[in-house]
Design a protein around this motif. Structure first.
Motif, PDB file in Angstrom:
ATOM      1  N   GLU A  32       0.817  -1.214   0.000  1.00 50.73           N
ATOM      2  CA  GLU A  32       0.000   0.000   0.000  1.00 50.73           C
ATOM      3  C   GLU A  32       0.856   1.272   0.000  1.00 50.73           C
ATOM      4  OE1 GLU A  32       0.007  -2.418   2.189  1.00 50.73           O
ATOM      5  OE2 GLU A  32      -0.332  -1.752   4.250  1.00 50.73           O
ATOM      6  N   THR A  47      -9.571  -0.342  -4.641  1.00 49.10           N
ATOM      7  CA  THR A  47      -9.929  -1.428  -3.735  1.00 49.10           C
ATOM      8  C   THR A  47     -11.210  -1.075  -2.995  1.00 49.10           C
ATOM      9  OG1 THR A  47      -8.564  -0.443  -2.014  1.00 49.10           O
ATOM     10  CG2 THR A  47      -7.532  -2.133  -3.344  1.00 49.10           C
ATOM     11  N   PRO A  72     -10.108   0.884   0.813  1.00 50.94           N
ATOM     12  CA  PRO A  72      -8.764   1.469   0.699  1.00 50.94           C
ATOM     13  C   PRO A  72      -8.212   1.860   2.064  1.00 50.94           C
ATOM     14  CG  PRO A  72     -10.417   2.996  -0.142  1.00 50.94           C
ATOM     15  CD  PRO A  72     -11.134   1.730   0.206  1.00 50.94           C
TER      16      PRO A  72
END
Ligand code: HEM
Length: 115
Positions: free
Chosen positions: A22, A32, A35
């Motif tokens: 990430e 995503t 997130p």
């Protein structure tokens, strides 16, 4: 200093020895479902944007950068769309550094068709 040693330097990357993908997310990502929080991602990003330059920078930056990044994104997207990808083997010392980083183990991924 070799670039790979900079990637493991706490001066430039928080928690440098941990696998935290990430840290590479762009801001305001919607890729995503859940997130990570922007502050958490920011804390993991490099403190120096010139540290990671696979394609160079400035007037002599790689001309093929956009094409290469697009090809990689499309290739990976097609793989994860079409297969469940598993890897059931040890991952100690997964890379060896020659001129560039090379896998240091057989890449025995198991690809199963997604129905
Ligand atoms: C993963 C793939 C690639 C990587 C990691 C890469 C990396 C690089 C790097 C580090 C440079 C030197 C930049 C500098 O001097 O600051 C460069 C230059 C260059 N690359 Fe790439 N490259 C890739 C793919 C490509 C492709 C596919 C093309 C052509 C379609 C391409 C065309 C060029 C050209 C023409 C230069 C010279 C630019 C100049 O000196 O003005 N590269 N590349």
């Amino acid at each position: 200093m070799v670039a790979t040693s900079l990637y493991r330097n706490e001066q430039y990357f928080a928690r440098p020895l941990e696998y935290l993908p990430e840290r590479w997310l762009r801001s305001n990502t919607t890729a995503t479902e859940n997130p990570p929080k922007e502050e958490a991602v920011r804390a993991l990003r490099t403190s120096n944007p010139l540290i990671f330059l696979s394609f160079g920078v400035g007037p002599r930056v790689c001309l093929g950068r956009r094409v290469s990044e697009l090809e990689l994104e499309l290739g990976i997207a097609r793989l994860v769309r079409n297969f469940q990808i598993e890897f059931h083997h040890p991952v100690d010392k997964p890379f060896k550094s020659l001129f560039v980083n090379m896998p240091n183990m057989p890449l025995k991924f198991k690809f199963s068709d997604i129905v």
